[in-house]
Design a protein around this motif. Structure first.
Motif, PDB file in Angstrom:
ATOM      1  N   SER A   1       0.865  -1.079  -0.039  1.00  0.00           N
ATOM      2  CA  SER A   1       0.065   0.033  -0.082  1.00  0.00           C
ATOM      3  C   SER A   1       0.878   1.157   0.002  1.00  0.00           C
ATOM      4  CB  SER A   1      -1.006   0.103   0.972  1.00  0.00           C
ATOM      5  OG  SER A   1      -1.411   1.189   1.265  1.00  0.00           O
ATOM      6  N   ASP A   2       0.369   2.314  -0.675  1.00  0.00           N
ATOM      7  CA  ASP A   2       1.101   3.620  -0.798  1.00  0.00           C
ATOM      8  C   ASP A   2       0.591   4.437   0.183  1.00  0.00           C
ATOM      9  OD1 ASP A   2      -0.963   4.136  -2.058  1.00  0.00           O
ATOM     10  OD2 ASP A   2      -0.254   4.748  -3.948  1.00  0.00           O
ATOM     11  N   LEU A   3      -0.524   4.115   0.829  1.00  0.00           N
ATOM     12  CA  LEU A   3      -1.188   5.160   2.073  1.00  0.00           C
ATOM     13  C   LEU A   3      -0.632   4.826   3.338  1.00  0.00           C
ATOM     14  CD1 LEU A   3      -3.234   7.320   2.483  1.00  0.00           C
ATOM     15  CD2 LEU A   3      -5.241   5.703   2.750  1.00  0.00           C
ATOM     16  N   ILE A   4      -0.225   5.635   3.965  1.00  0.00           N
ATOM     17  CA  ILE A   4      -0.004   5.525   5.261  1.00  0.00           C
ATOM     18  C   ILE A   4      -0.776   6.438   6.235  1.00  0.00           C
ATOM     19  CG2 ILE A   4       1.968   5.502   7.134  1.00  0.00           C
ATOM     20  CD1 ILE A   4       3.981   5.808   4.984  1.00  0.00           C
ATOM     21  N   LEU A   5      -1.444   5.637   7.054  1.00  0.00           N
ATOM     22  CA  LEU A   5      -2.373   6.363   8.082  1.00  0.00           C
ATOM     23  C   LEU A   5      -1.519   7.143   8.975  1.00  0.00           C
ATOM     24  CD1 LEU A   5      -5.433   3.745   8.522  1.00  0.00           C
ATOM     25  CD2 LEU A   5      -5.235   5.918   6.995  1.00  0.00           C
ATOM     26  N   LEU A   6      -2.243   8.262   9.511  1.00  0.00           N
ATOM     27  CA  LEU A   6      -1.405   9.036  10.678  1.00  0.00           C
ATOM     28  C   LEU A   6      -1.102   8.424  11.678  1.00  0.00           C
ATOM     29  CD1 LEU A   6      -2.580  12.643  10.414  1.00  0.00           C
ATOM     30  CD2 LEU A   6      -0.734  11.813   9.105  1.00  0.00           C
ATOM     31  N   GLU A   7      -2.479   7.630  12.178  1.00  0.00           N
ATOM     32  CA  GLU A   7      -2.197   6.733  13.407  1.00  0.00           C
ATOM     33  C   GLU A   7      -1.124   5.802  13.270  1.00  0.00           C
ATOM     34  OE1 GLU A   7      -5.569   3.294  13.234  1.00  0.00           O
ATOM     35  OE2 GLU A   7      -6.479   5.472  12.699  1.00  0.00           O
ATOM     36  N   ASP A   8      -0.802   5.087  12.204  1.00  0.00           N
ATOM     37  CA  ASP A   8       0.656   4.191  11.685  1.00  0.00           C
ATOM     38  C   ASP A   8       1.813   4.864  11.976  1.00  0.00           C
ATOM     39  OD1 ASP A   8      -1.486   2.055  11.731  1.00  0.00           O
ATOM     40  OD2 ASP A   8      -1.932   2.429   9.823  1.00  0.00           O
TER      41      ASP A   8
END
Length: 336
Positions: A43-50
């Motif tokens: 995945s190229d999306l990184i959630l802020l919580e991660d």
């Protein structure tokens, strides 16, 4: 900037962010380290919580040894990190605070160098639409480059240097960083020596991960077959005639072949062509902010002309003692 425009590789754009940004906080370094830690799960999306977990962990780690991580008087986010270090705030609570406050400025400022955005983006801000950031193809391609292995060391070293510059709280013309026999950078605070970071890690980025003399790739990991040597440009054998020969101005990273291999430099004096390269390398230090900038100004002069004269005078002095000049077998183009 000439640094990455003369050689517009992804690793040099990334290094431009780490080495030449005008730091008012250490958050860029923490975000870079957090991105190195990012798991490649497709995945190229990184959630802020991660992202918040490694980001805050790196800041908490540095706060233990360097309480000053920002130039402003106070930060509620850093106060929360300090509370976590003291056992007064849980990991989940710190993650929540990091999501709400830790990324307020750093995501917007990450790609800004010298008041302008660099030409290559490594992530896109999607906080409003997807509650995170989206890595670009540039970041994934960067991870495939040989020099990617060096970037973590360079980032950590630059972070420590900036911390030391903030911690000293002294006039810039008194700021001086030296290298010892164990190839560690240090400074003196009153009569107390403060060790900062490894010399190799500090210099490598400014040389773009290449041998100063022949442009061959060099590495920073201990035990690597291409581990860089720290070398005196004007050889140590001229120490009686050259002031501050251990100064940052005279230290370069070299491959083993150039430094001590058959046909290597040894006690010979590098040519005038290489002296011009040393001047250009040192001007990268001047472009970078504290404390290497202040160190080079202190060691070599306040103006470009004064710094050029300093190098030429010392080179001519060394030539009278050493007689023999040296040129390497050049592997790549001169991109300094």
């Amino acid at each position: 900037m000439h640094y990455y425009r003369v050689e517009p590789t992804l690793e040099n754009y990334w290094r431009g962010i780490i080495l030449f940004g005008k730091n008012v906080a250490s958050y860029k370094f923490a975000l870079a380290q957090a991105l190195y830690d990012t798991r490649r799960d497709g995945s190229d999306l990184i959630l802020l919580e991660d992202l918040a977990v490694p980001f805050s962990e790196h800041l908490c780690r540095h706060l233990k040894d360097a309480p000053k991580q920002i130039t402003s008087q106070r930060s509620q986010f850093l106060a929360a990190c300090a509370q976590h270090n003291a056992g007064e705030l849980t990991r989940d609570a710190l993650t929540d605070i990091t999501v709400r406050r830790g990324f307020n400025n750093v995501i917007d400022a990450f790609h800004i160098v010298n008041q302008g955005e660099i030409d290559k983006r490594f992530f896109i801000d999607e906080r409003k639409t997807h509650k995170g950031i989206r890595l670009t193809e540039n970041f994934f391609r960067l991870g495939e480059r040989l020099q990617y292995q060096n970037l973590r060391y360079e980032t950590e070293s630059r972070w420590k240097l900036v911390e030391q510059g903030w911690a000293l709280k002294i006039s810039a013309n008194l700021l001086d960083v030296q290298c010892d026999e164990q190839q560690m950078l240090y400074s003196m605070v009153n009569t107390r020596r403060v060790t900062i970071t490894r010399c190799r890690d500090s210099l490598n980025g400014y040389q773009k991960g290449r041998c100063f003399y022949c442009d061959a790739p060099i590495m920073l990991a201990s035990g690597d077959v291409n581990l860089a040597d720290v070398d005196h440009f004007i050889p140590w054998s001229a120490q009686a005639d050259i002031p501050n020969i251990n100064g940052i101005w005279n230290l370069v990273l070299a491959c083993k072949s150039c430094n001590r291999g058959e046909g290597g430099k040894f006690a010979r004096l590098p040519s005038l062509r290489l002296l011009r390269r040393l001047y250009n390398r040192n001007e990268y230090f001047i472009t970078s902010h504290l404390p290497l900038r202040e160190t080079l100004i202190r060691q070599t002069g306040k103006t470009p002309k004064a710094r050029s004269d300093f190098l030429n005078q010392n080179w001519n002095t060394a030539l009278n003692r050493l007689f023999h000049q040296w040129e390497p077998d050049v592997v790549g183009p001169d991109l300094f």
